[in-house]
Enzyme design. Sequence first.
Site, PDB file in Angstrom:
ATOM      1  N   ASN A   1       0.863  -1.185   0.000  1.00  0.00           N
ATOM      2  CA  ASN A   1       0.000   0.000   0.000  1.00  0.00           C
ATOM      3  C   ASN A   1       0.894   1.227   0.000  1.00  0.00           C
ATOM      4  O   ASN A   1       1.374   1.683   1.032  1.00  0.00           O
ATOM      5  CB  ASN A   1      -0.921  -0.006   1.223  1.00  0.00           C
ATOM      6  CG  ASN A   1      -1.904  -1.149   1.158  1.00  0.00           C
ATOM      7  OD1 ASN A   1      -2.861  -1.101   0.391  1.00  0.00           O
ATOM      8  ND2 ASN A   1      -1.643  -2.201   1.925  1.00  0.00           N
ATOM      9  N   GLU A   2       1.104   1.738  -1.216  1.00  0.00           N
ATOM     10  CA  GLU A   2       2.013   2.867  -1.402  1.00  0.00           C
ATOM     11  C   GLU A   2       1.310   4.179  -1.028  1.00  0.00           C
ATOM     12  O   GLU A   2       0.093   4.196  -0.821  1.00  0.00           O
ATOM     13  CB  GLU A   2       2.464   2.910  -2.874  1.00  0.00           C
ATOM     14  CG  GLU A   2       3.226   1.672  -3.342  1.00  0.00           C
ATOM     15  CD  GLU A   2       4.652   1.585  -2.781  1.00  0.00           C
ATOM     16  OE1 GLU A   2       4.980   2.291  -1.801  1.00  0.00           O
ATOM     17  OE2 GLU A   2       5.439   0.792  -3.331  1.00  0.00           O
TER      18      GLU A   2
END
Length: 244
Positions: free
Chosen positions: A144-145
């Site tokens: 989850n950037e």
Amino acid sequence: IHGNSQDASFWVANEIAQLIRQRQKQGKNVVLGLATGSTPTKVYDYLAKFHKEEGLSFKNVITFNLDEYYPMKSDSIHSYVRFMNEHLFDHIDIKKKNIHIPDGTLDKEDVRDFCNAYEEKIVQAGGIDIQILGIGRTGHIGFNEPGSSLKSKTRLVRLDRVTRLDAASDFFGLENVPTKAITMGVGTIMDAKRIILMAWGEGKASIIEQSVEGRIRESIPATFLQHHENCEFILDSAAASSLT
Ligand code: F6R
């Protein structure tokens, strides 16, 4: 904060082993959320050791891995399937049917259904009891950037350039690093009953400081963990060195 990553990993492995034993006595399963990368390898070494030397059984353990590159063949040296087999699953007595890892071999049109089914399987298993996390230099948890929302669920994502640069040496060049991955969402991770994020070394000190002491924001997804009621950061002294 532990003096070194070896001691810290031993502590984490013991927490997991204790829960497994406690549930065994009750005749119940344990659901673990697992991470790959360099950070958790010593925890997996200890769990394999506990199995070999102390007879810790994993027959009541169900696992869900956080992520997998996409596309990715399962027998590739870079696949997280292979990573998990080499570091843990080949050394313990877990049932194959209890292992879940996002599938990097899917056709694009099948990814969405797979992700929805992955979420459903976690719920059906009773939810994640302990979620193990590492942290990327971007502040990613799973993949989850920056920009991932608090409510995000398992999905196909584009990897940040910083994350791809960090993986470049493993892939023998940036051009070989996949641009995408399938990852559990921030929301999936936040639903875990207990979260243990680990970080070792000076290189993680800045992102740890921002995640623990910084404002909660999408640009650093790990800050969302401040909302979780049962989340610990287990650090070596170098990773903790920027905390006030
Ligand atoms: C791996 C994962 C990633 C890593 C992170 C840190 O499954 O989800 O978030 O935990 O990129 O990687 P290492 O441990 O190699 O520094």
